[in-house]
Design an enzyme around this catalytic site. Structure first.
Site, PDB file in Angstrom:
ATOM      1  N   GLU A  18       0.817  -1.218   0.000  1.00  0.00           N
ATOM      2  CA  GLU A  18       0.000   0.000   0.000  1.00  0.00           C
ATOM      3  C   GLU A  18       0.854   1.273   0.000  1.00  0.00           C
ATOM      4  O   GLU A  18       0.385   2.346   0.373  1.00  0.00           O
ATOM      5  CB  GLU A  18      -0.933  -0.009   1.219  1.00  0.00           C
ATOM      6  CG  GLU A  18      -1.933  -1.143   1.187  1.00  0.00           C
ATOM      7  CD  GLU A  18      -2.823  -1.148   2.418  1.00  0.00           C
ATOM      8  OE1 GLU A  18      -3.754  -0.328   2.476  1.00  0.00           O
ATOM      9  OE2 GLU A  18      -2.573  -1.956   3.323  1.00  0.00           O
ATOM     10  N   SER A 146      -6.577  -2.212   1.569  1.00  0.00           N
ATOM     11  CA  SER A 146      -6.875  -1.586   0.279  1.00  0.00           C
ATOM     12  C   SER A 146      -7.457  -2.569  -0.733  1.00  0.00           C
ATOM     13  O   SER A 146      -7.285  -2.409  -1.934  1.00  0.00           O
ATOM     14  CB  SER A 146      -5.632  -0.903  -0.314  1.00  0.00           C
ATOM     15  OG  SER A 146      -5.225   0.158   0.512  1.00  0.00           O
ATOM     16  N   TYR A 212      -9.431   4.210  -5.010  1.00  0.00           N
ATOM     17  CA  TYR A 212      -8.385   5.215  -5.159  1.00  0.00           C
ATOM     18  C   TYR A 212      -8.308   5.894  -6.526  1.00  0.00           C
ATOM     19  O   TYR A 212      -7.649   6.908  -6.663  1.00  0.00           O
ATOM     20  CB  TYR A 212      -7.020   4.580  -4.848  1.00  0.00           C
ATOM     21  CG  TYR A 212      -6.965   4.025  -3.456  1.00  0.00           C
ATOM     22  CD1 TYR A 212      -7.051   4.872  -2.354  1.00  0.00           C
ATOM     23  CD2 TYR A 212      -6.861   2.664  -3.226  1.00  0.00           C
ATOM     24  CE1 TYR A 212      -7.017   4.371  -1.065  1.00  0.00           C
ATOM     25  CE2 TYR A 212      -6.823   2.154  -1.942  1.00  0.00           C
ATOM     26  CZ  TYR A 212      -6.903   3.015  -0.865  1.00  0.00           C
ATOM     27  OH  TYR A 212      -6.877   2.516   0.403  1.00  0.00           O
ATOM     28  N   ARG A 251     -11.347   3.034  11.408  1.00  0.00           N
ATOM     29  CA  ARG A 251     -12.538   2.908  10.561  1.00  0.00           C
ATOM     30  C   ARG A 251     -12.965   1.448  10.532  1.00  0.00           C
ATOM     31  O   ARG A 251     -12.114   0.560  10.478  1.00  0.00           O
ATOM     32  CB  ARG A 251     -12.205   3.379   9.141  1.00  0.00           C
ATOM     33  CG  ARG A 251     -13.388   3.893   8.350  1.00  0.00           C
ATOM     34  CD  ARG A 251     -13.024   4.157   6.899  1.00  0.00           C
ATOM     35  NE  ARG A 251     -12.945   2.906   6.166  1.00  0.00           N
ATOM     36  CZ  ARG A 251     -11.916   2.559   5.388  1.00  0.00           C
ATOM     37  NH1 ARG A 251     -10.881   3.337   5.244  1.00  0.00           N
ATOM     38  NH2 ARG A 251     -11.940   1.402   4.743  1.00  0.00           N
ATOM     39  N   ASP A 253     -15.501  -1.323   8.500  1.00  0.00           N
ATOM     40  CA  ASP A 253     -16.314  -1.576   7.317  1.00  0.00           C
ATOM     41  C   ASP A 253     -17.385  -2.606   7.659  1.00  0.00           C
ATOM     42  O   ASP A 253     -17.100  -3.620   8.298  1.00  0.00           O
ATOM     43  CB  ASP A 253     -15.437  -2.069   6.164  1.00  0.00           C
ATOM     44  CG  ASP A 253     -14.401  -1.025   5.743  1.00  0.00           C
ATOM     45  OD1 ASP A 253     -14.667   0.174   5.941  1.00  0.00           O
ATOM     46  OD2 ASP A 253     -13.336  -1.416   5.235  1.00  0.00           O
ATOM     47  N   GLU A 266     -14.300  -5.702   8.612  1.00  0.00           N
ATOM     48  CA  GLU A 266     -12.920  -5.544   9.064  1.00  0.00           C
ATOM     49  C   GLU A 266     -12.729  -4.173   9.695  1.00  0.00           C
ATOM     50  O   GLU A 266     -13.575  -3.291   9.585  1.00  0.00           O
ATOM     51  CB  GLU A 266     -11.929  -5.734   7.910  1.00  0.00           C
ATOM     52  CG  GLU A 266     -12.010  -4.698   6.805  1.00  0.00           C
ATOM     53  CD  GLU A 266     -10.948  -4.954   5.733  1.00  0.00           C
ATOM     54  OE1 GLU A 266      -9.848  -4.388   5.858  1.00  0.00           O
ATOM     55  OE2 GLU A 266     -11.226  -5.697   4.777  1.00  0.00           O
ATOM     56  N   ASN A 268      -9.865  -0.920  10.232  1.00  0.00           N
ATOM     57  CA  ASN A 268      -8.647  -0.268   9.735  1.00  0.00           C
ATOM     58  C   ASN A 268      -8.125   0.632  10.846  1.00  0.00           C
ATOM     59  O   ASN A 268      -8.807   1.573  11.247  1.00  0.00           O
ATOM     60  CB  ASN A 268      -8.963   0.588   8.506  1.00  0.00           C
ATOM     61  CG  ASN A 268      -9.477  -0.246   7.351  1.00  0.00           C
ATOM     62  OD1 ASN A 268      -8.712  -0.741   6.545  1.00  0.00           O
ATOM     63  ND2 ASN A 268     -10.788  -0.407   7.275  1.00  0.00           N
ATOM     64  N   GLY A 272      -6.921   5.498   5.289  1.00  0.00           N
ATOM     65  CA  GLY A 272      -6.377   6.444   4.311  1.00  0.00           C
ATOM     66  C   GLY A 272      -6.740   7.884   4.634  1.00  0.00           C
ATOM     67  O   GLY A 272      -7.781   8.171   5.231  1.00  0.00           O
TER      68      GLY A 272
END
Length: 305
Positions: A18, A146, A212, A251, A253, A266, A268, A272
């Site tokens: 990443e 990602s 992205y 974060r 998801d 999951e 994070n 990002g």
């Protein structure tokens, strides 16, 4: 607040898969700190490792490294040994959050809803996996972020190829029951749960390109849930975040199935911070602009002490 932060090193780049996203995140964070008069310097650990970081003598570190070597507890442990405060989660939560399968085991142990999964290997019984999880199913590397190496598998014959693709990124690969429905992402900042975002992708799969590169991905804010539903989602994400010991910011998801039930996918621990990123969008909707968000995250570097 910017006057009492001391010298801040923003860590970005690194050697993970990443790297390119991390370079963008770090550049945005560094620019925000500089705009606010913080004595900040960017540093890529790929250049001279921890020795180079020590030479900068930072009083705080803002971690904008995604993936392995930045988000997996190794850097956090090194910074603990160097006695340098850093943003986000500590060693345990970082390592656990990076491991999708073990995160799910913790959530399952606490009765939190997350789709069933099985580990895959080169000699897996592909038919048994399909019978257990159903089709379609998701194949993903356990330790990548990602959406790298992730595939939606529609048939038994495609399963082995999806495993081999994921195995290019990680020695540990998992298959997960596919939740058909709406995708949400929920950002956490300190004790605050920020407004949920519903992610809508024309192609139906929120992959690396959609995250992205593409301008077609739609982010719905407000997310369209009722106040009660969003409160339920926020509570679930707060529980899920605390379950792995995460702190500072992050974060989660989530998928919502046709029956309206939320499923944790999951976490994070270093999300990002690019112009396409979700935490800044959610913060902005809550009245926190990017520069203020960066300062709020930086302030978490002292909280653990």
């Amino acid at each position: 607040m910017s006057d009492d932060m001391g010298r801040v090193a923003v860590l970005f780049g690194g050697a993970s898969a990443e790297r390119e996203v991390s370079l963008k995140s770090g550049a945005a964070v560094l620019a925000a700190l500089e705009r606010q008069g913080v004595d900040a310097i960017g540093y890529d650990p790929a250049d001279a490792g921890l020795v180079g970081l020590e030479a900068l003598a930072p009083e705080r570190v803002f971690i904008a490294l995604h993936g392995r070597g930045g988000e997996d507890g190794t850097l956090q442990g090194a910074l603990e040994l160097l006695d340098i405060p850093y943003t986000g989660s500590g060693v345990l939560a970082s390592a656990l959050g990076m491991d999708k399968q073990r995160t799910k085991l913790v959530w399952q142990a606490l009765g939190l809803p997350t789709p069933e999964s099985v580990m895959l290997g080169p000699d897996a019984d592909w038919q048994a996996v399909v019978e257990r999880l159903g089709l379609p199913l998701i194949v993903k590397p356990v330790h990548e972020g990602s959406t790298l190496g992730i595939s939606i598998v529609e048939s038994r014959d495609a399963l082995e190829a999806a495993y081999r693709d994921a195995a290019r990124f990680d020695a540990r690969v998992m298959a997960e029951r596919f939740i058909q429905g709406e995708e949400y992402t929920v950002s956490l900042l300190g004790d605050e749960v920020l407004p949920a975002i519903r992610v809508e992708v024309p192609g139906g799969f929120y992959d690396y390109e959609a995250k992205y590169v593409s301008d077609d991905t739609r982010y719905h804010l407000p997310c369209g849930l009722s106040a009660d539903e969003e409160a339920e989602l926020a509570g679930l994400c707060r529980e899920a975040f605390a379950a792995i010991g995460a702190e500072g910011w992050g974060r989660i998801d989530v998928m919502r199935d046709g029956a309206g039930r939320f499923w944790l996918i999951e976490v994070n621990t270093v999300p990002g911070m690019t112009d396409h990123s979700l935490v800044p969008q959610s913060a902005a909707h809550a009245g926190i602009d990017f520069d203020a968000l960066v300062l709020r995250i930086l302030a978490t570097a002292g909280a653990r002490r």
